[in-house]
Design a protein around this motif. Structure first.
Motif, short mmCIF file in Angstrom:
data_model
loop_
_atom_site.label_atom_id
_atom_site.label_comp_id
_atom_site.label_asym_id
_atom_site.label_seq_id
_atom_site.Cartn_x
_atom_site.Cartn_y
_atom_site.Cartn_z
N SER A 38 -6.49 7.20 8.41
CA SER A 38 -5.77 6.78 7.20
C SER A 38 -5.55 7.93 6.22
O SER A 38 -4.73 7.83 5.32
N THR A 40 -4.17 11.06 4.53
CA THR A 40 -2.92 11.83 4.60
C THR A 40 -3.05 13.17 3.88
O THR A 40 -2.34 14.11 4.21
N GLN A 88 5.64 3.99 2.79
CA GLN A 88 4.23 3.67 3.02
C GLN A 88 3.56 3.37 1.68
O GLN A 88 3.97 3.91 0.66
N LEU A 90 0.31 4.08 -0.34
CA LEU A 90 -0.77 5.05 -0.36
C LEU A 90 -1.64 4.82 -1.59
O LEU A 90 -1.19 4.24 -2.58
N TYR A 91 -2.88 5.29 -1.51
CA TYR A 91 -3.72 5.27 -2.70
C TYR A 91 -4.54 6.54 -2.77
O TYR A 91 -4.84 7.16 -1.76
N ASP A 92 -4.83 6.95 -3.99
CA ASP A 92 -5.61 8.16 -4.25
C ASP A 92 -6.97 7.77 -4.80
O ASP A 92 -7.06 6.91 -5.70
N THR A 112 -5.91 11.20 -0.47
CA THR A 112 -4.80 10.26 -0.40
C THR A 112 -4.91 9.55 0.94
O THR A 112 -5.01 10.21 1.98
N LYS A 114 -3.63 6.08 3.51
CA LYS A 114 -2.70 4.99 3.78
C LYS A 114 -3.45 3.68 3.53
O LYS A 114 -4.60 3.53 3.92
#
Length: 168
Positions: A38, A40, A88, A90-92, A112, A114
């Motif tokens: 996951s 990125t 997509q 995404l989350y940080d 980061t 997915k």
């Protein structure tokens, strides 16, 4: 983990990281990226906010010392944001890297990821009954923005808003 702590300790004590240390850090990032499908992007900053190493060459050397996310991340693990990029979700997230012997922050790791794997966990409705589901939201002013796909609206993520005061 050990390579990351060694590298940041070197930066902390010497003011820079030698090429051998940079190579060890890049190898550690590569291992992490291969272990976490996951993932990125991963950035490692020193305690002053300068990116020491990153999976993205455009991030290397940037200085985030004045950014609110960096200041917050030096204190505790932090969910920074969730967003759409290239179709997509995404989350940080970020967290401090600590030198426990000296009791000080020696850097910050920012990742980061997915969101699809996380959403897969939320899709498990076991024990929630016929109509139950997990719902995540973010308050934006007087509205609630849905952060995950819904059973009857899979495109709700970052699109569907309802007033907080609504009866649903």
């Amino acid at each position: 983990r050990a390579a990351i702590k060694r590298g940041l300790t070197e930066v902390q004590t010497q003011g820079y990281a030698g090429q051998k240390t940079i190579d060890e850090l890049l190898l550690a990032l590569d291992i992490l990226k291969n272990t976490l499908p996951s993932l990125t992007q991963l950035d490692i900053t020193d305690s002053n906010g300068k990116v020491v190493v990153s999976t993205s060459s455009s991030e290397a050397g940037k200085n985030y010392s004045t950014e609110p996310w960096f200041q917050k991340s030096k204190e505790k693990p932090t969910f920074l944001r969730i967003y759409k990029a290239d179709s997509q979700i995404l989350y940080d997230i970020s967290c401090p890297v600590l030198d426990l012997k000296r009791e000080k922050v020696i850097g910050v790791i920012k990742m980061t990821l997915k969101a699809d794997r996380f959403f897969g966990l939320l899709a498990d409705r076991g024990g929630l009954g016929e109509s139950g589901e997990w719902v995540l939201g973010w308050r934006t002013g007087t509205d609630l923005l849905f952060l995950n796909p819904l059973r009857h609206n899979p495109k709700a993520t970052l699109e569907l808003k309802i007033p907080v005061a609504s009866n649903l």
